[in-house]
Every structure is written in C-alpha cells, then in structure tokens.
Scaffold this motif. Structure first.
Motif, short mmCIF file in Angstrom:
data_model
loop_
_atom_site.label_atom_id
_atom_site.label_comp_id
_atom_site.label_asym_id
_atom_site.label_seq_id
_atom_site.Cartn_x
_atom_site.Cartn_y
_atom_site.Cartn_z
N PRO A 1 -4.66 0.92 -0.25
CA PRO A 1 -4.75 0.07 0.95
C PRO A 1 -3.68 -1.01 1.07
N SER B 1 -5.40 -2.43 -5.43
CA SER B 1 -4.23 -1.60 -5.12
C SER B 1 -3.27 -1.55 -6.30
N ASN C 1 -3.34 6.79 0.01
CA ASN C 1 -4.38 5.93 0.60
C ASN C 1 -4.67 4.71 -0.27
N GLY D 1 0.81 -1.21 0.00
CA GLY D 1 0.00 0.00 0.00
C GLY D 1 0.85 1.26 0.00
#
Length: 293
Positions: free
Chosen positions: A192, A247, A190, A185
């Motif tokens: 994850p 991601s 942000n 991440g």
C-alpha cells in the motif's frame, strides 16, 4: 562490470521469466496441442545468459513456492491482484524442471518462501564467501540487494545495475529502496505505501533523512521542510504510520534465510546449448512424449 567480475555467480529469477516466457510464446503448441512456450522461452533465456557470461561456471535458477508466505499472513491483500497460475503454464513446470536437471542446472524453491527471499539469501551467502553475484531480473524490488559485489542484469534493457547506477538514477543508496517502496508502495505486489506520497516526495525525504525510522523520528520537522505541500506530507505520514511500517516489512527482501548450499552445488556440470535443445525436442515436440498427465 569490470575485468574481475566477468565470471560471477549467476542467480536467475526463474518465476519472473517463467511468466514472461509463457506470455511471450503462449501460442507455441506441439502436435498434440500441448503448450510449450514457457519451456522454450526459459531455455532460450538461459542459453543467451550462459552464452553472454560463458566464463561463469556457477548458476542457479530460483522459483516461487505455491505455499502461503509470511507476507500473505502479514497482509491478506498482498499480491491480491495476481491471477492464479494458468493451467497451461502449470503443466509445463515439471517438464522444464526435468530438462534443467538433465542439462545440469540447479533449481531451487522452498515451500512458504518467496523467490525474492531465496535470491537475497543465496546472494548474501555467496557474497560472504568472496564471490561476485549477478542476479538476472528486471524486478525493481531487487534493487535493494545491490552492493559492490552484487549486481543486477536487467535483460530487458541489456544493462548492469550497480550502486552507482542506482545513485545516478534515484539519488539514493540501494538499501534505501526498501524505504522508498514503504513510502510509495508497489502496485504489482499490492504494497500500500503512504497515500498521496509520490516518488519525488519520497526521494526528497530519503535524501534528507537516513531511512523510514529517521523520517518518523523527525516527523515534527517535516512540515517546515522545503517540500511541496510539506504540511500535507507530514499529515499523511502521521496518519498512515502503521501502513508505512507494514509496507516496509512487505517490501524488505530477506537475506538471512538458512539455506544449505555450496558453490559446488550450483556448478554447471554438463550444459551445452546443443544438448539442451536436443533434450527439449525429445521432451516437447515428439508426439509420443506427451507431458500432460
């Protein structure tokens, strides 16, 4: 960089340095109380870069768009921790763009496209034309773009990042940086990643497997690897498979955005540091040249 790369195409991560300049020189104001620190910082940066690479005649500065990007549509929480642009920075953008235009430096932003994707695509376009590319940025996401012809200049560390330096520091090839971010991440954006998968574990996995797909194709074998808490690692990977691939999509910089741009478009035409700061003073420091509408 060797003798053959002394005059690369320069691509400056404008959004990154715009914010850095704003916070570094936040207290700079003219006689009318108008802020100009971001403009000053950006022009200082550009001057230092063009002085350092004085034989480079091709330069472009890339900025983010304020429009919603595909990543935000894909994941609503993407960059959710980022504060809105301060108004005292926003009012400096048009004057900065005007100055850059007057001194002959090409800038580009594309509505709905992040600066990283524009940078990646332009670097790819010019690499295919046989050019050496130098991206000026200290954003670690950019490491995935590094090739034998595309380098990163980290101004903070005054260092050039090559495939060899990435291999030495992380033990992986640059393209695997996408897979690394998918696993661990990225707090700043942000993204994850997979919970409880740290960078050491992720690098160990990427040294054993080709990429994220390969990791999941061999998921049944991960419990038996010589990894610390290997079974827990396998369980986390299984549980958060969808998050890992989400991601990956968020972390991957696009390099195939169609952009109509040529080397002629980004050729420096009339840049000189003396003229730059003359225009800067005319725009920013004189009382009768207010730039706040």
């Amino acid at each position: 960089m060797n003798k053959n790369t002394h005059h690369p195409v320069l691509i400056i991560d404008g959004s990154l340095y715009l914010y850095a300049s704003y916070y570094a020189f936040r207290n700079f104001k003219n006689d009318l109380g108008e802020p100009y620190g971001a403009i000053y910082g950006m022009l200082n940066l550009i001057n230092k870069i063009l002085k350092k690479y004085r034989y480079s005649t091709k330069c472009i500065i890339i900025f983010d768009s304020s429009k919603t990007t595909f990543r935000k549509k894909l994941f609503k929480e993407y960059k959710i921790h980022r504060s809105p642009m301060p108004s005292s920075l926003y009012i400096q953008i048009n004057p900065l763009l005007n100055i850059l235009d007057q001194i002959g430096i090409k800038t580009l932003n594309i509505p709905g496209i992040e600066a990283d994707d524009i940078i990646g695509s332009i670097a790819s376009i010019f690499e295919k034309k046989g050019e050496k590319i130098l991206i000026i940025s200290h954003d670690k996401d950019m490491l995935q773009l590094v090739t034998k012809n595309i380098f990163i200049f980290n101004k903070q560390k005054n260092s050039i990042i090559t495939p060899e330096t990435i291999k030495k520091q992380y033990g992986i090839k640059p393209k695997k940086f996408i897979d690394l971010l998918a696993l661990v991440g990225d707090v700043s954006d942000n993204i994850p990643g997979v919970p409880k998968i740290g960078i050491k574990t992720a690098l160990s996995l990427l040294n054993k497997f080709s990429n994220l797909n390969d990791i999941y194709n061999n998921i049944q074998n991960i419990s038996f690897l010589s990894l610390r808490n290997a079974k827990n690692v396998a369980d986390q990977l299984k549980k958060y498979k969808d998050i890992a691939f989400l991601s990956y999509q968020l972390a991957k910089i696009q390099i195939n955005i169609p952009i109509n741009i040529t080397l002629q478009d980004i050729t420096l035409k009339k840049y000189s540091s003396k003229n730059t700061f003359k225009i800067f003073r005319e725009y920013v420091l004189k009382k009768n040249n207010s730039f706040i509408n």
